[in-house]
Design an enzyme around this catalytic site. Structure first.
Site, PDB file in Angstrom:
ATOM      1  N   GLU A  38      15.898 -35.626 -23.248  1.00 61.12           N
ATOM      2  CA  GLU A  38      14.920 -35.783 -22.172  1.00 61.12           C
ATOM      3  C   GLU A  38      13.605 -36.342 -22.694  1.00 61.12           C
ATOM      4  O   GLU A  38      12.969 -37.169 -22.051  1.00 61.12           O
ATOM      5  CB  GLU A  38      14.673 -34.439 -21.464  1.00 61.12           C
ATOM      6  CG  GLU A  38      15.799 -34.025 -20.532  1.00 61.12           C
ATOM      7  CD  GLU A  38      16.009 -35.010 -19.384  1.00 61.12           C
ATOM      8  OE1 GLU A  38      15.068 -35.721 -19.005  1.00 61.12           O
ATOM      9  OE2 GLU A  38      17.134 -35.098 -18.876  1.00 61.12           O
ATOM     10  N   TYR A 121       8.413 -31.922 -15.213  1.00 57.08           N
ATOM     11  CA  TYR A 121       9.690 -32.627 -15.093  1.00 57.08           C
ATOM     12  C   TYR A 121      10.658 -32.221 -16.213  1.00 57.08           C
ATOM     13  O   TYR A 121      11.799 -31.831 -15.960  1.00 57.08           O
ATOM     14  CB  TYR A 121       9.502 -34.160 -15.108  1.00 57.08           C
ATOM     15  CG  TYR A 121      10.802 -34.824 -15.456  1.00 57.08           C
ATOM     16  CD1 TYR A 121      11.803 -34.926 -14.495  1.00 57.08           C
ATOM     17  CD2 TYR A 121      11.088 -35.222 -16.765  1.00 57.08           C
ATOM     18  CE1 TYR A 121      13.045 -35.445 -14.812  1.00 57.08           C
ATOM     19  CE2 TYR A 121      12.337 -35.739 -17.097  1.00 57.08           C
ATOM     20  CZ  TYR A 121      13.296 -35.843 -16.115  1.00 57.08           C
ATOM     21  OH  TYR A 121      14.530 -36.328 -16.440  1.00 57.08           O
ATOM     22  N   ASP A 139      11.436 -37.338 -11.747  1.00 53.49           N
ATOM     23  CA  ASP A 139      10.930 -38.379 -12.652  1.00 53.49           C
ATOM     24  C   ASP A 139      10.710 -39.656 -11.834  1.00 53.49           C
ATOM     25  O   ASP A 139      10.821 -39.634 -10.599  1.00 53.49           O
ATOM     26  CB  ASP A 139      11.897 -38.607 -13.831  1.00 53.49           C
ATOM     27  CG  ASP A 139      13.201 -39.264 -13.404  1.00 53.49           C
ATOM     28  OD1 ASP A 139      13.447 -39.392 -12.180  1.00 53.49           O
ATOM     29  OD2 ASP A 139      13.986 -39.652 -14.286  1.00 53.49           O
TER      30      ASP A 139
END
Ligand code: SF4
Length: 353
Positions: A38, A121, A139
């Site tokens: 991520e 996020y 996102d």
């Protein structure tokens, strides 16, 4: 509406089952691996991330291995991915987990957000994918899908719209399969509901999409007008003494923190030669003779358009006077983590030696 919502979720999840790309971080529920992926995926395309991710995982397969590694090795593995604060924060957070939490990884999104560099996020993405926590992850891709789905005409980058999109994303979320749902939304944004030419004809959400129904999908989202990137002129010094060149490490904090570079100075209207000589004397306590210009390199950053002239320079000594300096033969440049720009300068020096 709840029937509609249920249908929307089912369609999206069925599409994701069929279409999801087989990516290395999708083959695991290991929170550490998902976390690294991520962080790498922020601001970076999937295709670019895959080889970096594989190499990073080989070098640092666990949070303990990452915590134990020197920052310079982590930055070296990150070199070329850009946005180096991500690597520094990842490393700091790994050290925090090992030192302060006995190596125990966070589980909930709220807990993840207490670590350095982990925003709303990323925390939601990790917690939903690794632990199925029903939290929406918004996102850029997901935000674009939602703006089109709800035909939002206000600027996507306004705080009010951002707040509404977070709420909308949470409302849409399929609570029992939150991780898959979040990934499905991201995948849809990356591959179907793309910034230009959204492919509405194959989109599983088409029948729910107001933007498409109104024929305005391509014109959404609207953005506030951005400041144009500022042109910045700079001069860099390839200072050589007996076949070795001086490289300096940038301060740990700030842009490109911890990376190595050729000494450089921003030019504010004055001559490059005198500015470079004065800069090197005051910062590095070294007298140099500025020679010929080797090249001009242009480089775009988010808010700046750089034009860097690199000069060959000579000096009569090569001692290390300031912490964070090294004299290296051009063949050794590859050992140090550098930004893309300085790597290009290094190649110019290597070719010209
Ligand atoms: Fe995006 Fe078109 Fe799908 Fe709407 S129908 S979500 S605009 S791809």
């Amino acid at each position: 509406m709840s029937t509609e919502l249920g249908a929307l979720r089912r369609r999206l999840l069925a599409w994701y089952r069929r279409e999801a790309r087989d990516l290395p971080w999708r083959r695991t529920r290991d929170a550490y691996r998902i976390w690294v992926s991520e962080v790498m995926l922020q601001q970076t395309q999937v295709a670019t991330v895959v080889p970096y991710y594989e190499r990073f995982m080989q070098a640092f397969p666990t949070v303990a291995a990452l915590a134990k590694a020197p920052l310079q090795s982590v930055l070296k593995r990150w070199e070329g991915l850009g946005y180096y604060a991500r690597a520094r924060n990842l490393h700091a957070a790994a050290r925090f987990i090992v030192a302060q939490r006995g190596g125990k990884m966070p589980v909930t999104a709220a807990d993840w957000q207490t670590l350095p560099g982990i925003g709303r996020y990323t925390a939601a993405a990790i917690a939903s994918i690794a632990h199925h926590e029903p939290v929406a992850a918004l996102d850029g891709n997901v935000a674009r899908v939602l703006v089109r789905l709800f035909a939002v005409r206000q600027p996507i980058d306004s705080p009010t719209v951002r707040g509404l999109l977070w709420k909308g994303a949470q409302r849409l979320l399929a609570a029992r399969r939150a991780g898959d749902f979040n990934q499905a939304m991201m995948e849809l944004g990356a591959r179907v509901c793309t910034p230009r030419n959204p492919n509405c004809g194959v989109c599983p959400l088409q029948r729910f999409c107001r933007g498409a129904a109104q024929g305005r999908a391509e014109r959404l989202p609207v953005k506030r007008t951005r400041r144009a990137a500022q042109p910045v002129r700079a001069a860099a010094a390839a200072i050589e003494h007996q076949g070795r060149y001086l490289l300096v490490r940038r301060p740990a904090q700030g842009i490109l923190g911890g990376l190595w570079q050729f000494p450089a100075v921003q030019l504010n209207g004055g001559g490059a030669t005198s500015a470079l000589r004065a800069h090197v004397r005051s910062r590095l306590r070294l007298d140099v003779r500025v020679g010929r210009q080797l090249a001009t390199v242009r480089h775009e950053m988010t808010h700046r358009r750089l034009e860097v002239r690199v000069y060959g320079c000579a000096c009569d000594e090569s001692g290390v006077r300031v912490e964070g300096e090294r004299w290296l033969a051009p063949e050794e440049f590859g050992e140090l983590p550098m930004s893309v720009l300085d790597r290009r300068l290094a190649e110019i020096v290597l070719q010209g030696k």
